[in-house]
Design an enzyme around this catalytic site. Structure first.
Site, PDB file in Angstrom:
ATOM      1  N   ASP A  40       0.999  -1.001  -0.243  1.00 30.58           N
ATOM      2  CA  ASP A  40       0.196  -0.300  -0.072  1.00 30.58           C
ATOM      3  C   ASP A  40       0.828   1.420  -0.268  1.00 30.58           C
ATOM      4  O   ASP A  40       2.074   1.196   0.546  1.00 30.58           O
ATOM      5  CB  ASP A  40      -0.847   0.265   1.531  1.00 30.58           C
ATOM      6  CG  ASP A  40      -2.591  -0.870   1.156  1.00 30.58           C
ATOM      7  OD1 ASP A  40      -2.063  -1.674   0.770  1.00 30.58           O
ATOM      8  OD2 ASP A  40      -2.998  -0.772   1.964  1.00 30.58           O
ATOM      9  N   HIS A  90      -6.178   2.795  -4.839  1.00 30.61           N
ATOM     10  CA  HIS A  90      -6.347   3.230  -3.012  1.00 30.61           C
ATOM     11  C   HIS A  90      -5.848   4.659  -2.831  1.00 30.61           C
ATOM     12  O   HIS A  90      -5.592   5.306  -1.641  1.00 30.61           O
ATOM     13  CB  HIS A  90      -4.798   2.797  -2.559  1.00 30.61           C
ATOM     14  CG  HIS A  90      -4.705   2.945  -0.932  1.00 30.61           C
ATOM     15  ND1 HIS A  90      -5.428   1.913  -0.140  1.00 30.61           N
ATOM     16  CD2 HIS A  90      -3.408   3.192  -0.161  1.00 30.61           C
ATOM     17  CE1 HIS A  90      -5.338   2.093   1.034  1.00 30.61           C
ATOM     18  NE2 HIS A  90      -4.078   2.685   1.230  1.00 30.61           N
ATOM     19  N   HIS A 107      -5.128   9.174   0.105  1.00 29.86           N
ATOM     20  CA  HIS A 107      -4.903   8.508   1.516  1.00 29.86           C
ATOM     21  C   HIS A 107      -5.727   8.727   2.239  1.00 29.86           C
ATOM     22  O   HIS A 107      -5.970   9.169   4.185  1.00 29.86           O
ATOM     23  CB  HIS A 107      -3.794   8.365   2.217  1.00 29.86           C
ATOM     24  CG  HIS A 107      -3.668   6.664   2.379  1.00 29.86           C
ATOM     25  ND1 HIS A 107      -3.387   6.887   3.908  1.00 29.86           N
ATOM     26  CD2 HIS A 107      -3.311   5.771   2.432  1.00 29.86           C
ATOM     27  CE1 HIS A 107      -3.932   5.553   3.848  1.00 29.86           C
ATOM     28  NE2 HIS A 107      -3.782   4.365   3.763  1.00 29.86           N
ATOM     29  N   HIS A 130       3.784  -2.520   3.200  1.00 31.37           N
ATOM     30  CA  HIS A 130       3.496  -1.164   2.708  1.00 31.37           C
ATOM     31  C   HIS A 130       4.864  -0.360   1.724  1.00 31.37           C
ATOM     32  O   HIS A 130       6.118  -1.636   2.460  1.00 31.37           O
ATOM     33  CB  HIS A 130       3.433   0.311   3.257  1.00 31.37           C
ATOM     34  CG  HIS A 130       2.196   0.240   4.293  1.00 31.37           C
ATOM     35  ND1 HIS A 130       1.690  -0.839   5.534  1.00 31.37           N
ATOM     36  CD2 HIS A 130       0.594   0.544   4.190  1.00 31.37           C
ATOM     37  CE1 HIS A 130       0.050  -0.962   5.768  1.00 31.37           C
ATOM     38  NE2 HIS A 130       0.193   0.538   5.184  1.00 31.37           N
TER      39      HIS A 130
END
Length: 221
Positions: A39, A90, A94, A184
């Site tokens: 991510d 995503h 964020h 990540h």
């Protein structure tokens, strides 16, 4: 990331709308199958290093990218796709979208998709993951845009780096058959994650684990 920004780790908050759409957290099939997902990228330093590791071991992965990062580093996104990995949406910045109205969520996801299209026009984006794991009604919106929502079964808290040895231990001890693993490649210094993946992949392969995509596809492996 500033010290006042919220941590970019998961906060599970599934709303009633999310319950109507399945959030994938395991891969289909039996046996030692595991999916690696990353991510918050792309990152200009850590993502290319991670790609080198994955390429060396022919491991497929999903990269859940943020639209703003895609616009900053389109060449890294092109490398992700060129290496045979798959992109996931995503969000653009964020943000926590759990309480957003559907129209605002849709606009954000479309903005991210447009950023990806500018970088790699023909790339498929079959999956979505909500920032922080704060789903709310986002899975319904994502489904309407043709994306399945992907959660995780194993998160090793690499957004608060505990040291490479500890990440390796958490990955090796925590993996279970069919798990989707949350890691990540962006949002901070991910050098520990890269090193941990480099160490863990050969260990798991020696233990007869297979690395697959969330739909069970083997990718390049």
């Amino acid at each position: 990331m500033s010290s006042t920004a919220p941590p970019r780790g998961p906060r599970r908050r599934a709303g009633t709308a999310a319950a109507k759409v399945r959030i994938v957290d395991t891969v289909p099939g039996r046996g030692k199958r595991v999916a690696l997902t990353f991510d918050d990228g792309p990152d200009p330093v850590h993502t290319p290093r991670l790609l080198d590791v994955l390429d060396a071991h022919a491991v497929p992965a999903v990269f859940f990218v943020n639209g703003e990062q895609v616009d900053r580093y389109p060449e890294v996104v092109r490398r992700i796709v060129g290496a045979g990995h798959v992109l996931g949406n995503h969000s653009t910045r964020h943000d926590d979208m759990a309480r957003w109205p559907a129209a605002r969520v849709e606009a954000d996801l479309r903005e991210t998709r447009a950023a990806i299209a500018r970088a790699v026009p023909d790339a498929a984006v079959p999956w979505f993951r909500a920032p922080y794991g704060a789903w709310g009604g986002t899975p319904v919106v994502a489904a309407g845009l043709g994306m399945a929502s992907v959660g995780w079964r194993l998160a090793v808290t690499d957004w608060e780096p505990p040291g490479v040895d500890e990440l390796v231990r958490r990955l090796c001890d925590g993996v279970t058959p069919g798990a989707v693993v949350l890691l990540h490649d962006g949002g901070g210094d991910r050098s520990q994650t890269v090193e941990a993946v480099a160490r863990v992949v050969p260990v798991l392969r020696a233990r007869r684990w297979r690395f697959v995509l969330p739909d069970g596809g083997l990718g390049r492996s």
